[in-house]
Motif scaffolding. Structure first.
Motif, mmCIF file in Angstrom:
data_model
loop_
_atom_site.group_PDB
_atom_site.id
_atom_site.type_symbol
_atom_site.label_atom_id
_atom_site.label_comp_id
_atom_site.label_asym_id
_atom_site.label_seq_id
_atom_site.Cartn_x
_atom_site.Cartn_y
_atom_site.Cartn_z
ATOM 1 N N LYS A 1 40.983 25.602 28.446
ATOM 2 C CA LYS A 1 41.933 24.500 28.241
ATOM 3 C C LYS A 1 42.735 24.240 29.513
ATOM 4 C CE LYS A 1 42.479 25.811 23.373
ATOM 5 N NZ LYS A 1 43.425 26.345 22.350
ATOM 6 N N ARG A 2 43.122 25.307 30.204
ATOM 7 C CA ARG A 2 43.945 25.161 31.413
ATOM 8 C C ARG A 2 43.123 24.634 32.587
ATOM 9 N NH1 ARG A 2 48.903 26.700 33.014
ATOM 10 N NH2 ARG A 2 49.268 27.310 35.183
ATOM 11 N N TYR A 3 41.852 25.021 32.668
ATOM 12 C CA TYR A 3 40.970 24.589 33.749
ATOM 13 C C TYR A 3 39.761 23.890 33.122
ATOM 14 C CZ TYR A 3 43.862 28.331 35.669
ATOM 15 O OH TYR A 3 44.922 29.131 36.008
ATOM 16 N N PRO A 4 39.923 22.648 32.683
ATOM 17 C CA PRO A 4 38.905 21.972 31.869
ATOM 18 C C PRO A 4 37.567 21.735 32.567
ATOM 19 C CG PRO A 4 40.667 20.455 32.497
ATOM 20 C CD PRO A 4 41.133 21.826 32.855
ATOM 21 N N SER A 5 37.531 21.805 33.912
ATOM 22 C CA SER A 5 36.244 21.623 34.593
ATOM 23 C C SER A 5 35.382 22.882 34.531
ATOM 24 C CB SER A 5 36.481 21.239 36.064
ATOM 25 O OG SER A 5 37.162 22.274 36.762
ATOM 26 N N ALA A 6 35.977 24.007 34.154
ATOM 27 C CA ALA A 6 35.220 25.264 34.088
ATOM 28 C C ALA A 6 34.262 25.251 32.911
ATOM 29 C CB ALA A 6 36.178 26.441 33.962
ATOM 30 N N ASN A 7 33.002 25.581 33.165
ATOM 31 C CA ASN A 7 32.018 25.647 32.081
ATOM 32 C C ASN A 7 31.668 27.083 31.703
ATOM 33 O OD1 ASN A 7 30.005 26.541 33.983
ATOM 34 N ND2 ASN A 7 29.681 24.400 34.564
ATOM 35 N N THR A 8 32.193 28.068 32.476
ATOM 36 C CA THR A 8 31.965 29.479 32.180
ATOM 37 C C THR A 8 33.236 30.268 32.488
ATOM 38 O OG1 THR A 8 29.585 29.390 32.644
ATOM 39 C CG2 THR A 8 30.636 31.547 32.765
ATOM 40 N N VAL A 9 33.676 31.061 31.527
ATOM 41 C CA VAL A 9 34.804 31.968 31.742
ATOM 42 C C VAL A 9 34.373 33.348 31.259
ATOM 43 C CG1 VAL A 9 37.202 32.521 31.218
ATOM 44 C CG2 VAL A 9 36.501 30.127 31.427
ATOM 45 N N ARG A 10 34.367 34.304 32.169
ATOM 46 C CA ARG A 10 33.864 35.637 31.845
ATOM 47 C C ARG A 10 34.861 36.700 32.287
ATOM 48 N NH1 ARG A 10 28.268 38.280 34.387
ATOM 49 N NH2 ARG A 10 27.900 39.809 32.740
ATOM 50 N N PHE A 11 35.116 37.668 31.409
ATOM 51 C CA PHE A 11 35.970 38.794 31.775
ATOM 52 C C PHE A 11 35.340 40.089 31.289
ATOM 53 C CE2 PHE A 11 39.205 41.993 30.783
ATOM 54 C CZ PHE A 11 39.781 42.132 32.039
ATOM 55 N N GLN A 12 35.404 41.108 32.161
ATOM 56 C CA GLN A 12 34.933 42.429 31.794
ATOM 57 C C GLN A 12 35.869 43.493 32.375
ATOM 58 O OE1 GLN A 12 30.726 42.307 33.193
ATOM 59 N NE2 GLN A 12 30.194 42.391 31.025
ATOM 60 N N ALA A 13 35.783 44.678 31.846
ATOM 61 C CA ALA A 13 36.529 45.824 32.366
ATOM 62 C C ALA A 13 35.635 47.046 32.239
ATOM 63 C CB ALA A 13 37.836 46.025 31.601
ATOM 64 N N GLY A 14 36.044 48.141 32.875
ATOM 65 C CA GLY A 14 35.163 49.299 32.827
ATOM 66 C C GLY A 14 35.870 50.612 33.074
ATOM 67 N N LEU A 15 35.154 51.683 32.815
ATOM 68 C CA LEU A 15 35.619 53.032 33.083
ATOM 69 C C LEU A 15 34.932 53.540 34.344
ATOM 70 C CD1 LEU A 15 35.433 54.465 29.451
ATOM 71 C CD2 LEU A 15 37.401 53.422 30.605
ATOM 72 N N GLU A 16 35.672 54.286 35.151
ATOM 73 C CA GLU A 16 35.132 54.712 36.437
ATOM 74 C C GLU A 16 33.935 55.651 36.280
ATOM 75 O OE1 GLU A 16 36.550 56.760 40.648
ATOM 76 O OE2 GLU A 16 37.892 56.793 38.913
ATOM 77 N N LEU A 17 33.997 56.593 35.345
ATOM 78 C CA LEU A 17 32.908 57.549 35.161
ATOM 79 C C LEU A 17 31.788 56.925 34.343
ATOM 80 C CD1 LEU A 17 34.816 60.888 34.466
ATOM 81 C CD2 LEU A 17 34.094 59.907 36.662
ATOM 82 N N SER A 18 30.585 56.942 34.889
ATOM 83 C CA SER A 18 29.441 56.323 34.214
ATOM 84 C C SER A 18 29.207 56.926 32.832
ATOM 85 C CB SER A 18 28.176 56.484 35.068
ATOM 86 O OG SER A 18 28.326 55.834 36.307
ATOM 87 N N LEU A 19 29.384 58.246 32.708
ATOM 88 C CA LEU A 19 29.170 58.918 31.427
ATOM 89 C C LEU A 19 30.083 58.343 30.347
ATOM 90 C CD1 LEU A 19 27.901 61.193 29.744
ATOM 91 C CD2 LEU A 19 29.751 62.690 30.548
#
Length: 372
Positions: A228-246
């Motif tokens: 809504k704030r950036y109406p020209s955007a057709n993709t919005v993606r967010f991710q997060a992660g843990l440092e240790l792969s296990l």
């Protein structure tokens, strides 16, 4: 001002910062009076400019509004998560007693729907801000800062990767576990599609200091607010992660179990999961990062990409989610913010104002401008 959850993971950092302000009283509040008193004593021994007061108050008690009115704060900073499933009892009480309100909520519905209180907040001439944290507080400020470089901003892809040794807040972990393996809508190539919490793993480089980290899907308010704030955007993606792969891939496996219906709600096991994760605390680092990747067209209609990378070393990563609230609180203290009403934390400060706070902690960032 009153800090709810003032001795918690984020609350204590906000109290530490704001206690350096002169001419104010900081009330450190929560259900445990002894913990509130202990933090007041600890901060006082370091030397502070503000007056410090401990207070016992429970946002779930029947007399919460009465207690809030007794304390009569000009500003309430609400850090007592998790916000998933919370009602608007606290901000509504703030409206009733005429207090400004800021929270660190990360729950999509809580932050996005805060505008339902706008008319009441305007009537009482108070400001209610939800999501004054890394997202959407800082993330929107970063995007706004670079928006002038685009004629059309088409893709927003951003991520957060904390260090394994960073202090973990129980409320934050519980919030993430509540939607692990559960679907939520995201905008992808112009279409709203479902993504599953803590799935779609990928590795992303956060620069030489942080390195490459595993990431997975996380549900945040930005996924709904930014289209809504950036109406020209057709993709919005967010991710997060843990440092240790296990640990990270273990969470992906947990998400698969929830998706298959084998576990309904992982948040019921929050305490056990946190205790188990402490076994691995000796590994990894205390270095974390945040990356914002913007893609679109420049003023000449040529492909344009901008990568903004933040780095936090020496265990200061947990301060980052507090800085938006600290900045807004200081602006209210000096009267440099004139907004009223109820709103998500979108563009309420500048990247320069963020830097004033971040640099004191050794938090730094840099930008890459990429053509094509």
């Amino acid at each position: 001002m009153l800090i709810l959850g003032g001795y918690g993971n984020f609350g204590k950092r906000i109290a530490e910062s704001l206690s350096a302000s002169q001419g104010i009283t900081v009330i450190i509040a929560g259900r445990n009076l002894q913990k509130a008193q202990a933090l007041c004593t600890q901060l006082a021994e370091k030397g502070v400019s503000a007056m410090l007061e401990p207070s016992q108050i429970d946002i779930g008690s029947a007399n919460f509004e009465v207690e809030l009115e007794r304390l009569s704060p000009d500003l309430v900073i609400h850090t007592s998560g998790p916000f998933q499933g919370q009602t608007y009892r606290v901000p509504e009480a703030c409206i009733a007693v005429g207090s400004h309100y800021i929270d660190l909520a990360d729950d999509r519905r809580f932050v996005c729907d805060i505008q339902a209180l706008n008319a009441k907040a305007l009537e009482r001439k108070v400001l209610l801000v939800s999501g004054a944290s890394s997202v959407p507080g800082l993330s929107s400020v970063v995007i706004d800062h670079f928006l002038e470089h685009f004629s059309s901003l088409e893709e927003i892809d951003f991520a957060i990767a904390p260090g394994n040794r960073a202090e973990r807040g129980e409320a934050t972990v519980k919030g993430i576990l509540s939607y692990t393996g559960h679907p939520f809508p995201v905008l992808h190539q112009g279409q709203w599609v479902d993504r599953y919490g803590w799935m779609s793993p990928r590795k992303l480089c956060f620069g030489d200091v942080v390195g490459s980290r595993w990431l997975a899907n996380v549900d945040i308010p930005d996924l709904e607010l930014f289209p809504k704030r950036y109406p020209s955007a057709n993709t919005v993606r967010f991710q997060a992660g843990l440092e240790l792969s296990l640990l990270h891939l273990g969470m992906v496996f947990m998400a698969l179990w929830a998706k298959l219906g084998l576990v309904k709600d992982w948040s019921r096991f929050t305490r056990v999961i946190i205790i188990s994760s402490e076994i691995f605390k000796r590994w990894g680092t205390d270095v974390g990062g945040m990356k914002v990747m913007l893609s679109g067209r420049d003023k000449n209609n040529q492909p344009k990409r901008i990568h903004w990378l933040l780095c936090a070393e020496h265990g200061v990563g947990p301060y980052i989610p507090t800085l938006s609230a600290i900045i807004l609180a200081k602006k209210l203290i000096v009267g440099s913010i004139d907004q009223l009403g109820a709103m998500p934390c979108l563009g309420l400060f500048t990247l320069e104002e963020f830097d004033q706070e971040a640099k004191q902690l050794g938090i730094y960032h840099h930008t890459e401008f990429l053509d094509g």
